[in-house]
Design an enzyme around this catalytic site. Structure first.
Site, PDB file in Angstrom:
ATOM      1  N   HIS A  12      43.511  14.792  16.773  1.00 18.02           N
ATOM      2  CA  HIS A  12      42.832  15.619  15.758  1.00 18.02           C
ATOM      3  C   HIS A  12      43.827  16.024  14.671  1.00 18.02           C
ATOM      4  O   HIS A  12      44.560  16.999  14.791  1.00 18.02           O
ATOM      5  CB  HIS A  12      42.237  16.865  16.437  1.00 18.02           C
ATOM      6  N   HIS A  14      44.006  16.103  10.275  1.00 19.59           N
ATOM      7  CA  HIS A  14      43.357  15.864   8.975  1.00 19.59           C
ATOM      8  C   HIS A  14      44.387  15.363   7.968  1.00 19.59           C
ATOM      9  O   HIS A  14      45.437  15.991   7.789  1.00 19.59           O
ATOM     10  CB  HIS A  14      42.750  17.155   8.435  1.00 19.59           C
ATOM     11  N   ASP A  16      44.231  15.364   4.623  1.00 15.17           N
ATOM     12  CA  ASP A  16      44.503  16.236   3.463  1.00 15.17           C
ATOM     13  C   ASP A  16      45.230  17.523   3.841  1.00 15.17           C
ATOM     14  O   ASP A  16      45.803  18.181   2.965  1.00 15.17           O
ATOM     15  CB  ASP A  16      43.220  16.533   2.662  1.00 15.17           C
ATOM     16  N   HIS A 197      33.435  18.861  15.000  1.00 12.39           N
ATOM     17  CA  HIS A 197      34.042  20.207  14.961  1.00 12.39           C
ATOM     18  C   HIS A 197      32.974  21.216  15.386  1.00 12.39           C
ATOM     19  O   HIS A 197      31.910  21.289  14.754  1.00 12.39           O
ATOM     20  CB  HIS A 197      34.452  20.581  13.540  1.00 12.39           C
ATOM     21  N   GLU A 200      34.467  26.746  16.741  1.00 14.23           N
ATOM     22  CA  GLU A 200      35.758  27.182  16.180  1.00 14.23           C
ATOM     23  C   GLU A 200      35.662  28.602  15.647  1.00 14.23           C
ATOM     24  O   GLU A 200      36.665  29.283  15.493  1.00 14.23           O
ATOM     25  CB  GLU A 200      36.178  26.196  15.069  1.00 14.23           C
ATOM     26  N   ASP A 278      45.914  19.671  14.094  1.00 10.75           N
ATOM     27  CA  ASP A 278      44.877  19.950  13.105  1.00 10.75           C
ATOM     28  C   ASP A 278      45.381  19.564  11.714  1.00 10.75           C
ATOM     29  O   ASP A 278      44.869  18.659  11.096  1.00 10.75           O
ATOM     30  CB  ASP A 278      44.420  21.411  13.129  1.00 10.75           C
TER      31      ASP A 278
END
Ligand SMILES: [Zn+2]
Length: 333
Positions: A12, A14, A16, A197, A200, A278
């Site tokens: 997991h 990202h 960006d 997701h 959270e 993350d």
């Protein structure tokens, strides 16, 4: 345990949220893009979410600057390559990187060009470093259902060529799953694996719905199944894998502090957990740091690390050949 040396797997991450600050400055200078500062330390201040963020939405504000410089084929390729390079250098042996193609169309790139550029960056890194990767396409749940269909339809041709799965991400509202049943069902039919997701921001029931309505095989975060018995039970019973991101969960106030994180309790109760960053830049972290944090805080041992490593191999969306190669690293742990 010296986690920087130990083989690791990340499921997991990202794109960006994991751009090197110096790369943002470099691309902005070359392409004449306006950013708030060209100073590396000042840029870090802008990009790194503080531990005392107010919420997930506050945390998500940090992604606007990186996206300014992720609008050309060259920059997408470079940023992906560098992320895999950074991971390989800390002995991550396999990484699944996710990104939302629709965030990168501002300068006219097509969805296909965007996905292809990211795949090219990954492949180049796989050739150069001891790491394997795969790509997960994220659909923004803040955008329309039609936009999710677009990502699924245009992403399909890249299945088996670097893309493996579909994801829903961004701000989390209660009951979001229902809205996306059709595009995610279509994606499953095409052969996309599914990770969502959910859980959270206090809504454990979203995890239940992600599993039941969307067929999620893995859940991003899932922290709040702790407060929802039905969600907890289905995750445990179906062995749905949680992609947990400890530092990020503190930043977004999923937990107030690391000692409150449920990862160790979940693991010891037979729930399948994995450890992830993350966002390497926004959370100012690495896989080694995340593992250090968890193993220190909860006095976990190397047997538990091996278990979670093997669970991560099994839960990955890699093909059997890559999974077999990852299992061989167990002897170095
Ligand atoms: Zn995430």
């Amino acid at each position: 345990m010296n986690f920087s040396k130990i083989p690791k797997i990340e499921l997991h991450c990202h794109l960006d949220g994991s751009v090197r600050p110096e790369t943002i400055i470099d691309i902005a200078k070359k392409d004449g893009i306006h950013i708030p500062s060209f100073d590396k330390e000042e840029m870090k201040e802008e990009l790194i979410a503080p531990l005392n963020c107010e919420s997930l939405d506050d945390y998500l504000k940090r992604f606007s600057i990186p996206n300014l410089v992720m609008q050309s084929k060259e920059s997408l390729k470079r940023i992906t390559f560098e992320l895999f390079e950074d991971a390989a250098k800390e002995n991550v042996k396999y990484m699944e990187v996710r990104f939302a193609p629709l965030l990168h169309t501002k300068m006219g790139l097509s969805i296909e060009e965007i996905i292809l550029s990211v795949i090219e960056g990954m492949k180049e890194a796989e050739e150069k470093f001891d790491i394997h990767g795969n790509i997960i396409l994220s659909c923004m749940r803040t955008m329309s259902v039609e936009s999710a269909f677009e990502v699924v339809e245009k992403g399909e041709k890249f299945l088996g060529k670097g893309v493996v799965a579909i994801d829903l991400c961004a701000s989390e509202d209660e009951g979001f799953c229902e809205k996306f049943i059709d595009p995610i069902t279509l994606a499953r039919g095409y052969g996309f694996r599914v990770t969502i997701h959910a859980g959270e921001t206090g809504i454990g029931k979203n995890v239940l719905e992600a599993v039941k309505l969307l067929g999620a095989e893995r859940i991003g975060h899932g922290v709040f199944i702790k407060d929802c018995e039905e969600a907890y039970n289905i995750v445990k019973q179906k062995q749905v894998v949680l992609e947990m991101c400890p530092t990020s969960n503190v930043q977004t106030k999923a937990v107030n502090q690391i000692s409150d994180h449920p990862i160790c309790d979940f693991h010891r109760d037979g729930i399948k957990v994995t450890v992830n960053t993350d966002n390497r830049t926004v959370s100012n972290t690495t896989m080694a740091k995340e593992c250090d944090l968890v193993w220190d805080e909860f006095a976990m041992n190397d047997v538990e690390y091996k278990q979670i490593y093997m669970d991560s191999v099994q839960a990955s969306f890699a093909n059997e050949e890559v999974k077999e190669s990852l299992k061989k690293y167990l002897q170095y742990i």
